[in-house]
Design a protein around this motif. Structure first.
Motif: not given
Lengths: 227, 791
Positions: A93-99, A138, B4, B7-8, B11-12, B15, B311-312, B315, B405
């Motif tokens: 469960h890492l956040i895919d959009e973050m490094t 990523f 941050l 940025k997300i 990116r989102n 994508r 999921k994001e 988490v 999760l």
């Protein structure tokens, strides 16, 4: 540290109660490394979720660090997440959009840690886990084992007193699994972090110092492991 | 933290390029429409708003038994000013629609809207000549100003709009006058003109019978208008009686004076039509509807994407994020998209604007310094961000970590009915517009192809200022024109067949009195227009009596009297003049398709008629340009009475203007149909995506159980098919009633056709199947293992 008293969890369906957990009473002390084991559907994950305050028990009481947390409001619960609890998941469960770097940084941002402190803590973790070279990648560019390392680094970033891990090696190959478990053992012994993990593997359970065997929602056995 | 999240967000969005562009594009298109409507609304409601006394100016009108009018006699204003202390100022003005030329050494302009107004009115409406407003010193002095455009044509080298000498009327008549300067004619005002004649006082010597002035009053702030209206009414009646009005006259008894605020003059004057107002309201409602629907679609598509973000959320929550922080994060993301949509919408609006301006005959522009858009746009942005963003932000930030999760999270299938009904509403709106568009198209096609009974093609209408009452006066001019090679025939009349109403009078045949329209013509009228004769003959020089007392009726007139053999009968007109009916022509649609052909009498000699001034020529097509240039060069010689200016129009173009309103409606419906279909398809796309992601597992299981791809396509399509069918069924009666009502405004119309209803159904169903199938494709093609992995 954790005191569970007569914890029950059931789902009522058309008047029939489906018990997941029955009268679970246990005490976990600071610095313990506990593995929860048992067959599928025994209630392991539910127990971990209750300890992690992701689910509320239907009955019973739960004290965390001497405070009754059986039903806690969001604000208090999140305070505990920020300062005391780190989660590690089977699917990382890492956040895919973050490094990698940003993933580790995220909890510190929520904890409002200053930027220089943040940078030094992350550098420290990256260094310790040997993933400095990967910090700008990523998650989908990493192997499963590396992802789980990042997951653990993220859990440790906020310097929690306890780590809750739900089958942390469930998706990993054995060599990688071994690496992760060694890391857990080290964290427990050297940093004194309390660890509670759910696992299917007897081998992984041996890294800890105590095993709770659960079946049909009941704690059947509570064994200490002597190393 | 904010950086941050930003940025997300980016990116989102990057994508999910397809979804993002659909989201932003859909919203941008709706916004472009909304921006245009907002601009139009601001413009239409802003007439004269710049006037500092905007809220205190009223026009005085008169209510007669069967209509209301803003025309009042000039002494009324003076009486109001004298007797009402709450009235600060009274301005009186009169518009002259008589066209006359004004020229200088540099050129000539034709003034058709010359405004005569007094000094008080000029002050009230802030009408300022470039050189400054001066008060005429005596009641005989008359200051004449030309609008800036006209002034520039006459004096292109003058920079300051200073006074000049000009020729009034035809240059050859050599009548000069003094031009006092130039003046700005604000197109965004109720007071429009292309020249003004400023006087100290207007309507001197004209009493209460001269109801052809507009009287504006400016009241003190806070005046009770109802009370003032009653006082003015009493005053008006008193003055009328003083002027010798019979107190027992029924019309007088029923007449009342009223006040109408300046701010209502443009859109909903008491005396006049509020059609513009209705159009504006309809457009505004449509604009808001489209924007709200686009926002809701945006919401749905965002939520359809929710699984990817679940999921994001989980988490972050276990890392210690508050719900409001997450909600804020998602709102920020949506704000970014809305911002992009707004910018894109502005660009689109800018691109569409020239077409829009053309359609609504306005001159709107986005990039003007004081545009209301500058404060409206941020408001619109906040508004759409909130509508589109609140719900997804709440839903997304509300996910329970313990559920999401575990790895096999799927969005729940809640509140289907809401989305279903939304989809049905969207398609219903689209269907109404499709049907409307198709029916407008059919009616227009009918109007273009139907025989109108005369041929306006190659007929040139020459603007002429001279009167030709008797044929002997026109004959020499006709002779000169006919000699030009290519001219087939020439005639003169008092009414063109371009949709304009002609006068009416009472005529009697066999003791039966009827009201008929009359058109005064000259020889060759029917030949020039190629109108078919049904019985008898047209006017001919061979019959001496034709210039004295012959008349021709159309079929409608014959039918109105119920005559069986009209030829040779006597018809008695005004002043007891008796005509002999020499011919009957077939009806022709001089008034277009909206009004029925009027029962009409045509005569050469009509003592009560209007002067014949409208010259028409039928010209051979191949020689058109030569004839026109010959006419231009020889005009002062041909028609000495008119003067040096040869101006013409093509009759078919003038007749074509009768279609303009319908063509405008057609364009609006075309745009609305495209827009609503597009938005409905977007909504469908979002919904189909939502459904298919929700049913991934079900589809996987079905595939394992042996369902073919086709069967799965059918399964997913069936519910949408039903919804679109329901939308059609809801819309049909609505579209039927609306289009029937519209068609009823035409005297000559098509029968309500069936095919638009079928086409709209087929079209919407087809579009639905394509859209849903594209969406379903990924789910159908997916490997069932992926969907069933986590258990």
């Amino acid at each position: 540290m954790i005191q569970l008293n007569n914890i029950e969890k059931y789902y009522a369906n058309k008047g029939i109660k489906n018990y997941v957990l029955r009268l679970v009473t246990t005490n976990i002390k600071q610095g313990e490394f506990v593995s929860i084991m048992g067959p599928s559907g025994a209630g392991k994950s539910t127990l971990l979720n209750i300890i992690g305050m992701l689910e509320e028990p239907t009955y019973g009481s739960y004290e965390f660090l001497g405070e009754d947390v059986t039903s806690l409001n969001e604000r208090k619960r999140i305070e505990l997440y920020r300062n005391h609890i780190g989660f590690v998941f089977q699917a990382y469960h890492l956040i895919d959009e973050m490094t990698v770097y940003e993933n580790i940084e995220a909890p510190l941002l929520y904890k409002k840690v200053g930027s220089s402190e943040r940078a030094s803590r992350i550098a420290d973790l990256l260094d310790r886990f040997n993933i400095v070279a990967k910090k700008d990648l990523f998650p989908n560019q990493l192997s499963g084992g590396q992802q789980q390392l990042v997951g653990i680094a993220r859990a440790l970033a906020a310097q929690p007193s306890i780590i809750l891990a739900d089958e942390p090696t469930g998706n990993l190959q054995s060599a990688q699994a071994e690496e992760i478990m060694t890391l857990f053992k080290k964290l427990n012994q050297e940093d004194g972090i309390t660890i509670i993990q759910v696992t299917h593997s007897e081998k992984n359970a041996q890294y800890g110092n105590r095993i709770l065997h659960i079946a049909d929602g009941i704690v059947k056995e509570d064994v200490a492991i002597l190393s | 933290m904010f950086r941050l999240n930003l940025k997300i967000a980016l990116r989102n969005l990057w994508r999910n390029k397809v979804i993002t562009s659909i989201n932003i594009g859909g919203l941008a298109i709706a916004l472009a429409a909304f921006i245009l409507v907002t601009m139009y609304f601001t413009y239409e409601t802003g007439f004269d708003k710049e006037n500092p006394n905007y809220n205190e100016i009223y026009i005085v009108g008169r209510q007669l038994p069967d209509f209301k009018t803003n025309y009042t006699p000039p002494p009324l204003g003076k009486a109001i000013k004298a007797e009402m202390p709450e009235v600060v100022a009274v301005g009186t003005m009169k518009m002259s629609f008589f066209e006359f030329p004004v020229s200088s050494d540099h050129g000539v302009v034709f003034l058709s809207k010359c405004l005569y107004l007094d000094y008080a009115a000029a002050k009230m409406f802030n009408i300022k000549p470039t050189v400054g407003l001066t008060k005429p010193e005596s009641t005989t002095e008359n200051l004449f100003y030309l609008s800036n455009e006209n002034y520039k044509t006459l004096f292109p080298h003058n920079k300051n709009g200073q006074p000049e000498m000009i020729w009034l009327g035809s240059k050859s008549a050599n009548m000069t006058g003094k031009l006092s300067g130039s003046i700005f004619a604000d197109p965004h005002s109720n007071i429009t003109f292309d020249a003004i004649s400023l006087m100290k006082e207007v309507g001197i010597g004209e009493n209460y019978g001269y109801n052809n002035y507009s009287t504006y009053i400016q009241v003190k702030p806070g005046t009770d208008i109802q009370e003032l209206e009653a006082k003015i009414n009493t005053l008006y009646k008193k003055e009328m009686l003083k002027n010798g009005e019979d107190p027992n006259n029924e019309t007088f008894k029923a007449t009342k004076a009223f006040l109408d605020p300046l701010k209502n003059q443009h859109l909903k004057p008491k005396a006049g039509t509020d059609a513009n107002y209705k159009v504006l309201i309809a457009l505004s409602v449509l604009g808001i509807l489209i924007l709200v629907i686009a926002c809701i679609n945006f919401t749905n598509l965002s939520i359809a994407q929710a699984t990817k973000r679940a999921k994001e959320v989980g988490v972050k929550k276990v890392m210690g994020a508050y719900r409001f922080q997450l909600a804020f994060q998602f709102l920020t993301e949506i704000l970014i998209q809305c911002l992009a949509a707004t910018i894109l919408g502005l660009i689109m609006a800018e691109i569409i604007l020239p077409k829009f301006n053309n359609l609504f005959v306005v001159n709107l522009s986005i990039w003007v310094a004081n545009s209301a858009l500058f404060w409206q746009l941020p408001l619109i942005l906040i508004f759409i961000t909130l509508i589109a963003g609140i719900y997804p932000a709440m839903v997304l930030s509300g996910f329970k970590p313990a559920l999401v999760l575990k790895g096999n999270f799927q969005t729940s299938k809640q509140s289907y009915w809401l989305r279903n009904s939304l989809l049905v509403v969207q398609f219903s709106v689209a269907v109404v517009f499709i049907i409307g568009l198709l029916i407008i198209n059919s009616q227009l096609k009918y109007m273009r192809t139907q025989d109108i009974g005369f041929k306006p093609e190659q007929v040139v209408y020459i603007k002429n200022l001279a009167y030709f009452v008797s044929p002997s006066k026109f004959d020499p001019i006709r002779d000169k024109m006919v000699k030009i090679p290519g001219v087939k025939s020439v005639t003169v009349t008092n009414a063109l067949p371009d949709g304009s109403d002609s006068g009416k009078n009472k005529y009697t045949v066999d003791g039966k009195e009827q009201s008929l329209s009359f058109t005064d013509v000259d020889f060759d009228y029917f030949e020039t227009l190629d109108i078919k004769i049904k019985e008898g003959r047209t006017f001919s020089r061979e019959f001496k009596t034709d210039t004295a007392n012959s008349a021709i009726l159309n079929e409608a007139a014959v039918a109105k009297y119920g005559l069986t053999s009209p030829i040779g009968k006597t018809i008695k007109g005004c002043q007891n003049k008796e005509y002999k009916i020499v011919g009957v022509i077939k009806d022709f649609k001089a008034l277009g398709f909206e009004k029925a052909v009027q029962p009409t009498i045509y005569a050469i000699n009509d003592p009560c008629g209007n002067p014949k001034t409208e010259i028409m020529l039928k010209i051979e097509e191949s020689k058109m340009s030569e004839v026109l240039s010959t006419l231009k060069s020889q005009w002062p010689e041909i028609n000495k009475l008119d003067g040096d200016n040869f101006r013409y129009q093509f009759l078919d173009e003038m007749y074509g203007k009768l279609f303009k309103k319908q063509e405008q409606l057609q364009s609006v419906f075309f745009a609305a149909a495209i827009l609503t279909i597009f938005i409905a398809i977007l909504g469908l796309f979002a919904f189909a995506k939502y459904i298919t992601t929700g049913r991934m597992k079900e589809i996987a299981v079905r595939k394992i159980l042996g369902a073919s791809h086709l069967q799965i396509f059918k399964l997913i399509n069936s519910s949408f098919f039903v919804m679109v069918l329901i939308a059609n069924i809801i819309s049909w009666p609505l579209a039927y009633i609306l289009t029937k009502k519209w068609l009823e405004t035409f005297a000559y119309r098509i029968d309500l056709p069936l095919f638009p209803f079928l086409i709209s159904a087929v079209l919407t169903i087809l579009l639905t199947i394509v859209t849903v199938s594209i969406q379903a494709n990924s789910a159908v093609k997916a490997n069932p293992v992926d969907a069933l992995k986590y258990e």
